[in-house]
Design an enzyme around this catalytic site. Structure first.
Site, short mmCIF file in Angstrom:
data_model
loop_
_atom_site.label_atom_id
_atom_site.label_comp_id
_atom_site.label_asym_id
_atom_site.label_seq_id
_atom_site.Cartn_x
_atom_site.Cartn_y
_atom_site.Cartn_z
N GLU A 105 9.40 6.34 -2.38
CA GLU A 105 10.70 6.60 -1.76
C GLU A 105 11.62 5.38 -1.92
O GLU A 105 12.81 5.51 -2.21
CB GLU A 105 10.50 6.94 -0.28
CG GLU A 105 9.85 8.32 -0.10
CD GLU A 105 9.37 8.60 1.31
OE1 GLU A 105 8.90 7.65 1.97
OE2 GLU A 105 9.45 9.75 1.75
N GLU A 125 1.23 11.82 1.02
CA GLU A 125 1.36 12.00 2.47
C GLU A 125 0.62 13.24 2.98
O GLU A 125 0.06 13.24 4.07
CB GLU A 125 2.84 12.11 2.87
CG GLU A 125 3.58 10.79 2.92
CD GLU A 125 4.14 10.35 1.58
OE1 GLU A 125 3.68 10.88 0.54
OE2 GLU A 125 5.03 9.48 1.57
#
Ligand code: 3H9
Length: 712
Positions: A105, A125
């Site tokens: 990210e 994740e």
């Protein structure tokens, strides 16, 4: 935690937080401070963001997730990313190692991304029960195709540098010093406007059939996630990027969905599994005063495997795959060649799948050394015996190995439950005898249950734990008892499932309840897969088979006993391999289970014959009765010191027996259900089924329950 250095007119912002540069609160504020300095320094024309040591940041700091104050402390990950993106000076992410989760990210917040050719990027994740909540679900579909974004985020699988380039996630793949490449790339874009490079301003790549793509993917995710909620919520969050009119609104939705997941029991369970997986490497045997910190492994340069059956072939394949020359030993040419062919089949399959090149396959062949002669084993560092489960045969082999192998060679047994000390006792080197219980198929399955005996040395323990890691497996060190950790707990689970059959269930009902709980397959499907003859032989050795078809058929040694699997096996219904077992598979080797009226009638007749009034049994009871005795056994195992910590048991079950990760393993699950509740239900069933002594709650569980009650 982050350092800024100047190279000509390029500011190099290096994250320094070993071992994986996780984005903990100090790292986050360090990045923003460095960025601030770079922005006000007139000499700086562009910035390189990179990681020190072995990797670009590998994600948010998972250890902060349990303390929201730390995890949310400003600047949070999104604030850091937005600060990077807002920079008027181009910021280049220079990736090496693994840019995962928050790390990717961060990179997607930069204006450019370059990656070293051996680097990987991904969003794991979902395996932690959450979603890429640092704008990942909004950014990835802005740089890549919707199907790629969905696959990466819902599966958690990382992609290689080359794939990342082809998917538009990075701008360039480089070879060599990543910082140097970063600097020269940063110089090349120093005067480029950053506006068009801000991904949050980009439109998502929405093909015309985007709704159809989401619908298909949703169906596939629901089918494969087996009760885990994160994959579906990940999909919803990516969908928000297409539904919401702006990036900011999509981000808001991502935050809401992230909150739902973060506060779910599943996320806690999956994060427990993450740390538990790493904690098993830090083994200790307090009763012997030894542990990973002090015991040093010896290197394994050569090996031998005794027995070329399914297990032996799999173990040999695992050993040669990491470059260890391995003798494969059998008693006759026919069995030996069958094992060699099995291994060739594994290698060929990998070549066909593109996982192994032709020259690697050639090398594997040279590492494989089939032999009928024990004399060949004189110089090997370790021997792993993998013959069938018969103590007499195993003892003969250990005695023979002891007389042939060099004095410091380790002698391991792949037994799934026999006494390691008995095998050690026939050798003059009991300190070098140890169990290495692999799971089939041994070259694929992650778990190795390593079993120390009474006299096993710390060096032998350290060596097999180290070897497990080198084999890219997860080794769990446990003590010696019948069935060790996994199969000892499993025995309770299987036994109780059989009693449920007697009382009113049919195999598919029990299996359905277990699949709904999250197991990949139910216990009867699993037994059919491994073969009913295995359990039958074991019970035969224990003298449990064949006391006639009378009422006493239901009791052995004062304990309740269900002879149904004996009857089924005696009918030649051995499972998938014979085409029939608890289910019908159509043909030998068939894989799709169909309900079989013959078996179902047999079960009903059995109940009637023994005067058992069949009743409707609901999934809640099935789950309690299958899993609570297993959990209770886990507490007994802890109490006896067979396992050193709860995490060891959880990993055995998560990695070896298909226990659903989103419940964290049996011991973590017990804590989530509530120890008090488990204890009370055990007492309840103990009253109802007093002829199954395993319902007696473990003393350790009782103690923990009382301690908790006193704290309230
Ligand atoms: C995330 O990023 C969420 C965001 O999207 C949104 C936030 C708002 N944190 O595995 P290893 C520790 S979620 C804390 O043995 P390897 C690990 O416990 C995160 N600690 O090394 C171990 O500690 P110890 C998404 C971490 O070389 C040590 O580092 N990212 C973290 O075999 C070495 O680890 C992930 O899920 C972490 N993120 O493998 C990536 N990562 O030595 C998780 C590691 O005390 N990490 N530790 O036992 C991995 O997959 C592997 O560690 C990695 C290296 C492949 C990076």
């Amino acid at each position: 935690m982050a350092e800024l250095t100047l190279v000509d007119d390029v500011a190099v912002l290096k994250v320094k937080y070993p071992p994986v540069n996780a984005l903990g609160s100090a790292v986050r504020s360090g990045i923003v401070e460095c960025l601030q300095k770079a922005s006000v320094n007139p000499t700086v024309k562009s910035v390189v963001l990179c990681g020190d040591g072995r990797t670009f940041p590998a994600g948010a700091d998972i250890s902060e997730f349990n303390s929201p104050a730390k995890a949310n402390k400003s600047p949070n990950i999104i604030e850091v990313i937005h600060a990077i993106e807002a920079s008027e000076k181009p910021v280049v992410a220079a990736i090496h190692g693994t840019a995962l989760g928050g790390g990717l990210e961060l990179a997607l917040g930069c204006h450019y991304r370059i990656i070293r050719k051996d680097g990987m990027v991904g969003f794991p994740e979902v395996s932690l029960g959450i979603l890429p909540g640092g704008s990942g679900t909004q950014r990835l579909p802005r740089v890549t195709e919707v199907t790629d974004a969905l696959t990466m985020i819902t599966s958690g699988r990382p992609v290689s540098a080359k794939q990342a380039l082809s998917k538009g996630i990075v701008d360039k793949v480089v070879d060599g010093d990543i910082v140097k490449h970063g600097i020269s790339f940063a110089k090349s874009v120093a005067n480029q406007p950053v506006g068009p490079r801000r991904i949050s301003d980009w439109k998502v790549n929405a093909p015309q059939d985007v709704h159809k793509i989401f619908d298909e993917m949703r169906r596939s995710v629901i089918r494969t996630s087996r009760g885990a909620i994160a994959p579906l919520v990940c999909l919803q969050s990516v969908e928000a990027a297409f539904i919401c009119p702006t990036y900011q609104e999509g981000l808001q939705r991502e935050a809401e969905l992230m909150m739902t997941l973060m506060t779910s029991g599943q996320a806690r369970a999956q994060q427990h599994a993450f740390f538990a997986e790493r904690s098993v490497a830090k083994w200790e045997v307090p009763s012997k005063g030894v542990g990973y910190k002090t015991a040093k492994p010896v290197p394994i340069r050569s090996a031998a495997v005794i027995g070329a059956g399914t297990m032996g072939a799999g173990i040999t394949m695992a050993l040669i795959s990491i470059g260890i020359p391995t003798y494969l030993v059998e008693q006759n040419e026919k069995f030996l060649m069958r094992g060699v062919e099995t291994i060739k089949g594994y290698v060929g399959y990998n070549v066909q799948k593109g996982r192994t090149t032709a020259s690697q396959a050639q090398r594997l062949q040279t590492l494989l050394k089939p032999t009928l002669d024990y004399e060949d084993l004189r110089g090997v560092d370790i021997v792993i015996e993998a013959v069938f489960e018969n103590m007499k045969v195993k003892k003969e082999i250990f005695a023979r190995l002891d007389s042939v192998c060099k004095p410091d060679a380790i002698l391991a047994s792949n037994t799934s439950g026999l006494n390691i000390d008995e095998m050690a006792a026939v050798t003059k080197r009991p300190e070098s005898v140890i169990g290495m219980h692999f799971f089939a198929p041994a070259h694929v399955m992650k778990l190795v249950e390593n079993i120390y005996g009474e006299k096993t040395s710390a060096v032998a323990m350290a060596t097999v734990m180290d070897l497990s890691k080198k084999l890219k497996k997860i080794g769990v060190l446990v003590g010696n008892c019948h069935g060790f950790v996994g199969n000892r707990m499993m025995a309770r689970y299987v036994t109780e499932a059989l009693f449920l059959l007697e009382e009113g269930c049919l195999p598919h009902e029990i299996d359905q309840a277990l699949r709904d709980f999250g197991f990949p397959m139910g216990i009867f499907q699993a037994t059919d897969l491994s073969g009913l003859d295995i359990g039958y032989k074991g019970r035969q050795e224990q003298g449990l088979i064949g006391t006639g078809n009378t009422a006493s058929a239901r009791y052995r040694n004062g304990q309740r006993y269900c002879p149904l699997p004996d009857t089924i096996a005696e009918m030649g219904r051995l499972g998938q391999k014979s085409g029939k077992g608890w289910y019908n598979y159509g043909k030998p080797g068939g894989r799709i289970p169909e309900r079989d009226p013959e078996v179902e009638q047999l079960i009903v007749d059995f109940s009637n014959k023994h005067g058992i009034k069949r009743r409707k049994i609901y999934p809640d009871e099935i789950i309690e009765r299958c899993l609570y005795p297993l959990i209770n056994e886990g507490f007994k195992i802890l109490q006896e010191g067979i396992a050193n910590k709860m995490e060891d048991i959880d990993i055995v079950w998560l990695c070896g027996y298909g226990w659903p990760r989103h419940t964290g393993g049996p011991m973590f699950y017990a804590k989530q259900v509530g120890l008090q509740r488990i204890y009370e239900r055990l007492l309840h069933y103990q009253k109802t089924f007093h002829q199954s002594s395993y319902w007696q709650p473990a003393g350790f569980l009782k103690k923990m329950t009382l301690q908790l009650a006193n704290k309230l």
